[in-house]
Scaffold this active site. Structure first.
Site, PDB file in Angstrom:
ATOM      1  N   HIS A 175      39.289   1.384  -9.947  1.00 25.54           N
ATOM      2  CA  HIS A 175      37.883   1.666 -10.262  1.00 25.54           C
ATOM      3  C   HIS A 175      37.793   2.943 -11.084  1.00 25.54           C
ATOM      4  O   HIS A 175      38.355   3.982 -10.717  1.00 25.54           O
ATOM      5  CB  HIS A 175      37.058   1.795  -8.976  1.00 25.54           C
ATOM      6  CG  HIS A 175      36.790   0.467  -8.327  1.00 25.54           C
ATOM      7  ND1 HIS A 175      36.824   0.268  -6.980  1.00 25.54           N
ATOM      8  CD2 HIS A 175      36.493  -0.737  -8.892  1.00 25.54           C
ATOM      9  CE1 HIS A 175      36.546  -1.011  -6.726  1.00 25.54           C
ATOM     10  NE2 HIS A 175      36.348  -1.643  -7.858  1.00 25.54           N
ATOM     11  N   GLU A 178      36.553   6.720  -9.876  1.00 24.23           N
ATOM     12  CA  GLU A 178      37.200   7.333  -8.713  1.00 24.23           C
ATOM     13  C   GLU A 178      38.354   8.218  -9.193  1.00 24.23           C
ATOM     14  O   GLU A 178      39.530   7.935  -8.983  1.00 24.23           O
ATOM     15  CB  GLU A 178      37.659   6.210  -7.765  1.00 24.23           C
ATOM     16  CG  GLU A 178      36.466   5.380  -7.290  1.00 24.23           C
ATOM     17  CD  GLU A 178      36.817   4.037  -6.643  1.00 24.23           C
ATOM     18  OE1 GLU A 178      38.017   3.774  -6.416  1.00 24.23           O
ATOM     19  OE2 GLU A 178      35.888   3.264  -6.368  1.00 24.23           O
ATOM     20  N   ARG A 233      32.338   2.012 -13.259  1.00 24.76           N
ATOM     21  CA  ARG A 233      33.241   1.525 -12.207  1.00 24.76           C
ATOM     22  C   ARG A 233      34.158   0.393 -12.687  1.00 24.76           C
ATOM     23  O   ARG A 233      35.324   0.327 -12.322  1.00 24.76           O
ATOM     24  CB  ARG A 233      32.360   1.018 -11.057  1.00 24.76           C
ATOM     25  CG  ARG A 233      33.023   0.111 -10.044  1.00 24.76           C
ATOM     26  CD  ARG A 233      31.960  -0.399  -9.057  1.00 24.76           C
ATOM     27  NE  ARG A 233      32.421  -1.493  -8.229  1.00 24.76           N
ATOM     28  CZ  ARG A 233      33.025  -1.345  -7.046  1.00 24.76           C
ATOM     29  NH1 ARG A 233      33.275  -0.143  -6.592  1.00 24.76           N
ATOM     30  NH2 ARG A 233      33.395  -2.387  -6.336  1.00 24.76           N
ATOM     31  N   HIS A 302      41.828   4.380  -3.786  1.00 26.27           N
ATOM     32  CA  HIS A 302      40.434   4.384  -4.232  1.00 26.27           C
ATOM     33  C   HIS A 302      39.768   5.644  -3.671  1.00 26.27           C
ATOM     34  O   HIS A 302      40.376   6.410  -2.944  1.00 26.27           O
ATOM     35  CB  HIS A 302      39.705   3.142  -3.703  1.00 26.27           C
ATOM     36  CG  HIS A 302      40.125   1.860  -4.361  1.00 26.27           C
ATOM     37  ND1 HIS A 302      39.289   1.128  -5.152  1.00 26.27           N
ATOM     38  CD2 HIS A 302      41.293   1.170  -4.326  1.00 26.27           C
ATOM     39  CE1 HIS A 302      39.910   0.054  -5.584  1.00 26.27           C
ATOM     40  NE2 HIS A 302      41.143   0.044  -5.102  1.00 26.27           N
ATOM     41  N   SER A 303      38.496   5.811  -3.992  1.00 25.16           N
ATOM     42  CA  SER A 303      37.683   6.818  -3.322  1.00 25.16           C
ATOM     43  C   SER A 303      36.267   6.267  -3.280  1.00 25.16           C
ATOM     44  O   SER A 303      35.932   5.377  -4.067  1.00 25.16           O
ATOM     45  CB  SER A 303      37.737   8.162  -4.040  1.00 25.16           C
ATOM     46  OG  SER A 303      36.924   8.160  -5.202  1.00 25.16           O
ATOM     47  N   GLU A 376      41.096   4.870   0.878  1.00 25.14           N
ATOM     48  CA  GLU A 376      39.948   5.562   0.274  1.00 25.14           C
ATOM     49  C   GLU A 376      40.183   7.057   0.481  1.00 25.14           C
ATOM     50  O   GLU A 376      40.198   7.545   1.614  1.00 25.14           O
ATOM     51  CB  GLU A 376      38.639   5.146   0.959  1.00 25.14           C
ATOM     52  CG  GLU A 376      38.318   3.655   0.854  1.00 25.14           C
ATOM     53  CD  GLU A 376      37.661   3.253  -0.458  1.00 25.14           C
ATOM     54  OE1 GLU A 376      37.412   4.140  -1.299  1.00 25.14           O
ATOM     55  OE2 GLU A 376      37.412   2.054  -0.635  1.00 25.14           O
TER      56      GLU A 376
END
Ligand SMILES: [Zn+2]
Length: 411
Positions: A175, A178, A233, A302-303, A376
């Site tokens: 994404h 992120e 994103r 991810h975040s 995450e």
């Protein structure tokens, strides 16, 4: 006039601005609250869902982070108050956080070393991949694994003293917005290469495993998040509709087009015109299937949220080895806590998050990779996607022992 405008555009990079935009945390507690959130989600461009990823994934009792533009924020708050939904303003001015994320002073040009404490552009990461591999020719190889819709290289780094060992595949930047994710891949690669021969743990892991690192998979989206829209994103493909981009983490062959993904090209969770339509999806899927049986673990960064998520997310079912995934996540998150006292939670996607079909972690476990996590990274929402650079260093040092736990387990 045109020339002046053009020059000022180059200087300011013409990026979209978010002055006065706010991120609200909503606390839906009744069906009327859910209905309003879905109404927000149904109006194109009104609500940018930060967590969860879209209005469809919202449920009663779970808080929701959403960005609203400055021109809509008053009306939105009035509507929230009318239905009696509690909310708090999590971020008062998104643009000021964007401006403040670059809070680490740049090293002088004289200092030649690559700076792992700052965010880097897509071009810089691509060049870095080749440079760092060239610096450690006996331990690293940089290859172009594919090319994006806009023609950028998708880089793949192979690390280890042998290339025939069991593999640990790590990817970053699925994404675009992120940014902490690619930053963590870069510092991890540097740590494994620069500590080999001096750090006995790193040496042991690099002798026993082959680490495959994709430092930034969604290269087009990432580049676009630097030049045009910090909040981007998806990918940057276009299939003849007004909206650009496919959500790459809904594009994998794991119950593709199922629950938690959208057929609407304007949705942030658009699953694409077909399964694996996106070059990055193809690259990763091909790598995993070509090496079926040789990959022992897969981690995708991810975040944000500070969570370990393991399969399945595409269906209401646990993975066969769910107990093993939970136990290893426990040990790995404990290792994180021991470094900076940051709490990471864990659980299966379908039980602890929401159904989201087409994700890479589910694809991996269904194609011969027994250990598969979506991690995450920081934070819990104070900065969200706009984590300041001054937190890159700590994000890296807390993730090293967490990845070591997984590496030692699969060795
Ligand atoms: Zn993500």
């Amino acid at each position: 006039m045109k020339i002046v405008l053009l020059l000022s555009c180059i200087a300011l990079t013409c990026a979209k601005r978010f002055d006065g935009d706010q991120v609200l945390t909503l606390f839906p507690k009744a069906p009327a609250h859910l209905k309003l959130i879905k109404e927000f989600g149904s109006i194109d461009g009104l609500a940018d869902f930060w967590s969860p990823d879209s209005a469809d994934l919202v449920s009663i009792g779970k808080s929701v982070d959403v960005r609203f533009s400055t021109k809509n924020i008053r009306v939105v708050k009035r509507k929230l108050e009318k239905v009696g939904m509690e909310y708090e303003v999590k971020i008062f001015n998104v643009q000021s956080l964007i401006d403040n994320q670059f809070d680490v002073p740049r090293k002088s040009k004289a200092a030649l070393a690559y700076d792992y404490d700052v965010y880097h552009t897509a071009d810089e990461i691509i060049a870095w991949s080749d440079d760092i591999a060239a610096r450690y020719p006996s331990l690293a190889k940089s290859e172009t694994a594919g090319s994006t819709t806009e023609g950028r290289d998708i880089k793949k780094l192979t690390l280890g003293s042998k290339t025939t060992n069991p593999m640990f595949v790590i990817d970053c930047g699925i994404h675009a917005r992120e940014w902490i994710s690619p930053a963590v891949c870069q510092c991890f690669v540097n740590r494994m290469l620069s500590s080999y021969g001096t750090d006995s743990q790193v040496t042991t892991m690099m002798d026993a495993l082959t680490f495959i690192v994709f430092p930034v998979l969604n290269v087009d989206g990432y580049a676009y998040s630097w030049t045009d829209d910090r909040m981007w994103r998806k990918t940057r493909s276009n299939y003849g509709t007004v909206c650009y981009g496919v959500d790459p983490n809904r594009n994998f062959d794991a119950e593709w087009s199922g629950p938690g993904s959208s057929s609407n090209p304007c949705s942030e969770t658009y699953y694409g015109p077909q399964c694996a339509s996106e070059p990055l999806t193809n690259v990763l899927q091909d790598f995993i299937t070509d090496n079926n049986g040789n990959i022992r673990a897969y981690v995708t960064f991810h975040s944000y949220g500070q969570q370990y998520i393991y399969p399945y997310s595409c269906k209401r079912q646990d993975a066969e080895n769910a107990d093993e995934l939970a136990a290893l996540a426990f040990d790995s998150t404990e290792a994180i806590y021991a470094v900076n006292k940051k709490t990471f939670t864990f659980g299966s996607g379908h039980a602890t998050m929401y159904l989201a079909a087409g994700g890479s972690d589910d694809f991996a476990i269904d194609n011969g990779v027994p250990i598969s996590y979506t991690i995450e990274l920081r934070d819990e929402g104070r900065y969200g996607f706009l984590l300041p650079e001054s937190q890159i260093g700590d994000s890296c040092t807390e993730i090293y022992p967490a990845l070591d736990v997984i590496s030692k387990y699969i060795m």
